[in-house]
Design a protein around this motif. Structure first.
Motif, PDB file in Angstrom:
ATOM      1  N   LYS A 123      -2.111   4.873  -9.311  1.00 35.90           N
ATOM      2  CA  LYS A 123      -1.562   3.862  -8.391  1.00 35.90           C
ATOM      3  C   LYS A 123      -2.158   4.044  -6.992  1.00 35.90           C
ATOM      4  N   ALA A 124      -2.291   5.306  -6.594  1.00 30.76           N
ATOM      5  CA  ALA A 124      -2.861   5.583  -5.267  1.00 30.76           C
ATOM      6  C   ALA A 124      -4.336   5.194  -5.234  1.00 30.76           C
ATOM      7  N   VAL A 125      -5.047   5.472  -6.341  1.00 29.57           N
ATOM      8  CA  VAL A 125      -6.468   5.100  -6.416  1.00 29.57           C
ATOM      9  C   VAL A 125      -6.607   3.582  -6.301  1.00 29.57           C
ATOM     10  N   HIS A 151       0.839  -1.203   0.000  1.00 27.86           N
ATOM     11  CA  HIS A 151       0.000   0.000   0.000  1.00 27.86           C
ATOM     12  C   HIS A 151       0.879   1.259   0.000  1.00 27.86           C
ATOM     13  N   HIS A 152       1.864   1.272   0.871  1.00 33.24           N
ATOM     14  CA  HIS A 152       2.773   2.431   0.930  1.00 33.24           C
ATOM     15  C   HIS A 152       3.517   2.612  -0.392  1.00 33.24           C
ATOM     16  N   ALA A 153       3.963   1.506  -0.951  1.00 29.03           N
ATOM     17  CA  ALA A 153       4.720   1.591  -2.213  1.00 29.03           C
ATOM     18  C   ALA A 153       3.860   2.207  -3.311  1.00 29.03           C
ATOM     19  N   MET A 154       2.590   1.802  -3.356  1.00 34.02           N
ATOM     20  CA  MET A 154       1.707   2.349  -4.393  1.00 34.02           C
ATOM     21  C   MET A 154       1.396   3.818  -4.138  1.00 34.02           C
ATOM     22  N   MET A 155       1.235   4.183  -2.878  1.00 35.79           N
ATOM     23  CA  MET A 155       0.968   5.587  -2.553  1.00 35.79           C
ATOM     24  C   MET A 155       2.159   6.465  -2.946  1.00 35.79           C
ATOM     25  N   HIS A 193      -2.535  12.611  -3.458  1.00 37.32           N
ATOM     26  CA  HIS A 193      -3.530  13.479  -2.835  1.00 37.32           C
ATOM     27  C   HIS A 193      -4.539  12.654  -2.052  1.00 37.32           C
ATOM     28  N   MET A 194      -5.105  13.278  -1.036  1.00 35.73           N
ATOM     29  CA  MET A 194      -6.141  12.629  -0.224  1.00 35.73           C
ATOM     30  C   MET A 194      -7.330  12.226  -1.098  1.00 35.73           C
ATOM     31  N   ILE A 195      -7.612  13.034  -2.088  1.00 43.97           N
ATOM     32  CA  ILE A 195      -8.777  12.763  -2.947  1.00 43.97           C
ATOM     33  C   ILE A 195      -8.568  11.472  -3.748  1.00 43.97           C
ATOM     34  N   ASP A 196      -7.290  11.131  -4.065  1.00 43.30           N
ATOM     35  CA  ASP A 196      -7.000   9.856  -4.751  1.00 43.30           C
ATOM     36  C   ASP A 196      -7.438   8.686  -3.873  1.00 43.30           C
ATOM     37  N   VAL A 197      -7.121   8.821  -2.596  1.00 44.53           N
ATOM     38  CA  VAL A 197      -7.445   7.757  -1.643  1.00 44.53           C
ATOM     39  C   VAL A 197      -8.961   7.611  -1.514  1.00 44.53           C
TER      40      VAL A 197
END
Lengths: 286, 260
Positions: free
Chosen positions: B4-6, A100-104, B92-96
């Motif tokens: 990636k974050a999404v 998860h951290h890596a993707m973030m 960004h928080m919005i991605d999450v």
């Protein structure tokens, strides 16, 4: 040696109270910098300000040449933070947390697993990778958090009271990891109120009290400002007193002159002496 | 937007959902219970009334899921202390929130479809649909209409410790005012509240797709409903974006990312 963190005149107020009050600080690339201070002195706030988690009212902060307000994305890429509390998702396994951290951090898929495996091996977490976070002890959680904070290869690693709540073995293992990271070129910014930890690890130390930097130097420089030799004596009034001298001879002479005392110890001055003198007497009063 | 974050947030939400059985109650069990009760109440009735009962169960499932998931989106991270590591990444928080909302939307949609299937399979009261494809499209629209309100509320939930209480309180008003439970004309003087809710228009569009006509006073056809729903959704999303910006700024100022 170049400066990787530059803090100039930073003020952070919560209401009327200044948690950080005109702080000037420079941290050199490649060093282990220790940030000492009593509870509520402003250590954690300073780390939070530098790592972009908390805004500040005045001053400027740059990391690796990037102003954290004007160019936060680039500054964030250079920083990793291991927080005082465990900040891992308890519903996920160790590996899932790391992924998860890596993707973030936008680490490409082709590199993610390789980096996770490398770092897990580095901190000795291999056999715990598929365990749920909640089943790990504090020391192993800290190691998992360490891996998460290193996945994006930060140049500076902040450790906020990293060994609070850890047993002696876990603490020493974490010290070794910190030393190893530093040997590999990572700048370490460590806050602690365990003075022996700072003494054991740090190249330079800053002492903060009431939001202000009140001392800065190598541990030996700070100790020598007090005097290289300390006399610690427990007197008839049931109170331990400390006196500092520039030479062992002067200390011996003073000890001999003491009359009715129960215990006298002559020893080298340490960082704790310096800390207490600066924060407990000279600055905050007795 | 960082895909990636999404994706990471989508996966994380999925794992959490499956790992924590409490979500089964608002997401799966409650809507089924409601549908069963509603269908028993309307045993002797047919047509639009049955549609209302089945739709009600489906919409309740979607809304319950969206509301609880949205409310918990940020709160969970603040409880866990994981919001700060997120804030320190370049994402960004919005991605999450987007990644998590997509997961919630999929579960909500699955839930609604299951309610419709079980109404047919268990009670034999399946709704004959005038335009099944359009009905499914309107179901998705309703889901996003509910999700957009959830997104806006997710920002507000950050401000309160009592987010669970607020979530519980908000569960039924949207359901009532959106017209999923009964035609909004029956709300009398409170009907105008319904018109500023995007789900009202999408639920009405669902009814148009199912039986050829809706319940709203201003009924200019399905396209009109869809357009109004989109306008309102855009407003909610914009409001959510600005709310998150303001809240993020405030919690950075107060240093209160982790409050619990």
């Amino acid at each position: 040696m170049s400066e990787i963190i530059i803090v100039e005149g930073v003020v952070k107020k919560y209401g009327d109270r200044a948690a950080v009050n005109g702080l000037d600080l420079r941290v050199n690339e490649g060093e282990i910098f220790g940030f000492l201070g009593p509870n509520g002195a402003g250590k954690t706030t300073t780390v939070r300000v530098i790592s972009t988690l908390t805004d500040y009212s005045e001053g400027s902060v740059s990391v690796g040449g990037h102003d954290i307000l004007k160019d936060p994305k680039e500054a964030k890429k250079l920083m990793g933070v291991i927080q005082q509390h465990i900040s891992l998702d308890t519903d996920l396994t160790v590996r899932e947390n790391m992924m998860h951290h890596a993707m973030m951090h936008k680490i490409p898929k082709s590199e993610r697993m390789r980096r996770i495996n490398e770092l897990a091996d580095y901190v000795g977490l291999d056999e715990y990778m598929d365990k749920m976070i909640n089943t790990l002890s504090g020391g192993w959680k800290k190691r998992a958090a360490t891996v998460c904070s290193l996945l994006h290869k930060p140049k500076v690693l902040f450790l906020d009271e990293p060994t609070v709540g850890l047993d002696v073995q876990a603490r020493r293992l974490l010290w070794d990891i910190i030393r190893k990271l530093n040997d590999n070129g990572t700048t370490i910014f460590l806050t602690s109120h365990y003075i022996e930890e700072v003494e054991a690890l740090c190249d330079r130390v800053g002492i903060i009290n009431d939001g202000k930097l009140i001392a800065l130097g190598t541990p030996s420089e700070l100790c020598n400002k007090l005097g290289s030799t300390a006399v610690e004596y427990y007197g008839a009034d049931n109170k331990t007193e400390y006196k500092y001298f520039t030479s062992r001879e002067e200390a011996n002479e003073f000890a001999s002159s003491l009359g009715d005392v129960k215990t006298v110890i002559i020893r080298n001055t340490n960082l704790e002496d310096c800390f207490v003198e600066l924060t407990g007497k000279s600055v905050s009063g007795p | 937007m960082n895909l990636k974050a999404v994706t990471a947030a989508f996966k994380q939400q999925g794992i959490q959902f499956l790992a924590d059985p409490q979500w089964i109650i608002p997401s799966i069990i409650a809507p089924f219970m409601f549908t069963i009760v509603a269908l028993y109440m309307h045993t002797d009735l047919t047509g639009p009334v049955v549609l209302t009962a089945v739709l009600g169960g489906g919409v309740l499932g979607m809304w319950g899921n969206m509301l609880f998931a949205s409310g918990f989106t940020i709160t969970y991270d603040r409880y866990n202390g994981t919001i700060e590591p997120i804030m320190m990444t370049p994402s960004h928080m919005i991605d999450v929130i987007a990644g998590r909302s997509i997961w919630n939307a999929l579960i909500g949609l699955l839930n609604a479809v299951l309610v419709f299937i079980s109404a047919e399979a268990i009670f034999g009261v399946g709704v004959s649909l005038a335009d099944p494809l359009m009905f499914f499209a309107m179901l998705v629209l309703t889901l996003f209409a509910l999700a957009s309100i959830g997104l806006m509320l997710a920002a507000l939930f950050v401000l309160t410790r009592a987010s669970f209480v607020v979530m519980t309180i908000l569960q039924f008003p949207i359901y009532v005012f959106s017209g999923a439970l009964f035609p909004i004309q029956q709300l009398g003087v409170f009907a105008p509240i319904s018109y500023v809710l995007a789900p009202t228009w999408s639920v009405d569009a669902l009814k148009i797709a199912a039986i050829g006509h809706g319940d709203t006073i201003v009924s200019l056809g399905l396209s009109f409903n869809v357009a109004i729903a989109f306008v309102l959704m855009a407003f909610y999303i914009a409001a959510a974006y600005f709310l998150f910006k303001i809240i993020e700024r405030n919690i950075r100022e107060s240093g209160a990312l982790v409050r619990y």
